[in-house]
Design an enzyme around this catalytic site. Structure first.
Site: not given
Ligand code: COA
Length: 258
Positions: A109, A64, A132, A112
């Protein structure tokens, strides 16, 4: 911008792609609304099999949208969770088989969404997890309910309580994914399987799906009764006559979905 794309192939396979690559296909309200609408439209004109994937090779769906959730009040969060249940529920209740082609991050998500599909095929670089609790929230798109049903409560609790990410191969040992394929090949493998399924009697496949789903909800005796009813029902279809007749005549069957 189209945050969700639907492409219909010529073999009865539709591919629904979450298309928000710059945010790793994370799900905000707009994306969920478009997923919901796309699935409503697909109900009107159903393919034989549906594949769900994320745009690009890096991410299926990275969960999400955390930035959007960070602004939500409890009531807005409730509405957001309910919207996700509506969208993901349409996938879960789809009459036709669904296959998730997991091509990278399937977090929160994303996991999910994949769980709501019948079958999951993961690329080697796929990563699954429920982060989460690391954010101070819990899975609100069906994960607390669908994950234990698929992998059992012990593994589900370990994943949800720890927030740890697991690789595709470990996910396979948990039965979270059916199959692991080389990086970049999840969609291809999912389409191949979808086409294999789509070549079979579509009414039979739909009723077989309903019968297998029934096993999740009812006791064995009721489930067997349901199976016998579905079995009998298919004998009234043109496809069953065509399929069995083709075997007897030693020719390939041509199913019409009737
Ligand atoms: N929500 C909002 N934005 C997200 C996102 C999420 N769940 N996952 C990735 N993004 C965005 C990042 O903020 C970034 O945006 P920006 O370029 O405008 O700063 C872009 O997507 C690329 O992500 P980034 O974090 O730079 O890539 P990465 O390769 O370094 O890391 C992840 C990848 C997936 C490990 C990391 O993005 C992450 O931990 N995301 C959240 C995952 C999560 O907790 N999901 C469950 C949510 S309930």
């Amino acid at each position: 911008m189209d945050l969700v794309k639907v492409e219909h192939g010529d073999k009865g396979v539709a591919v629904l792609t979450i298309n928000r690559q710059e945010k790793l296909n994370s799900l905000n309200q707009q994306v969920l609304e478009q997923v919901k609408q796309a699935l409503i439209d697909l109900k009107e004109d159903p393919p034989r099999v549906m594949v769900v994937t994320g745009a690009g090779d890096k991410s299926f769906v990275a969960g999400a949208d955390i930035a959007a959730m960070n602004e939500m009040s409890p009531l807005e969060a409730k509405r957001f969770s309910e919207l996700s249940h509506e969208a993901v529920g349409l996938l879960d209740r789809s009459l036709v088989p669904t296959i998730a082609a997991v091509n990278g991050f399937a977090l929160g998500g994303g996991c999910e969404l994949a769980l709501a599909c019948d079958i999951r095929i993961a690329a080697e670089n796929a990563l699954f997890g429920f982060p989460e609790v690391t954010l101070g929230i819990l899975p609100g798109m069906g994960g607390t309910q669908r994950l234990p049903r698929l992998v059992g409560p012990g593994i589900a609790k370990e994943m949800i309580f720890s927030g740890r990410r697991i690789k595709a191969e470990e996910a396979r040992t948990f039965n979270l994914v059916n199959r692991v394929v080389p990086e970049g090949e999840a969609l291809k493998a999912a389409k191949e399987l979808a086409e294999e399924i789509a070549a079979n009697g579509p009414v039979a496949v739909r009723h077989a799906k309903a019968a297998v789903n029934k096993a999740q909800d009812v006791d064995l005796v009721s489930g067997l009764e349901y199976e016998a009813d579905q079995f009998a029902l298919l004998f009234g279809t043109e496809d069953a006559r065509e399929g069995m007749g083709a075997f007897v005549d030693r020719r390939d069957a041509e199913f019409k979905g009737r």
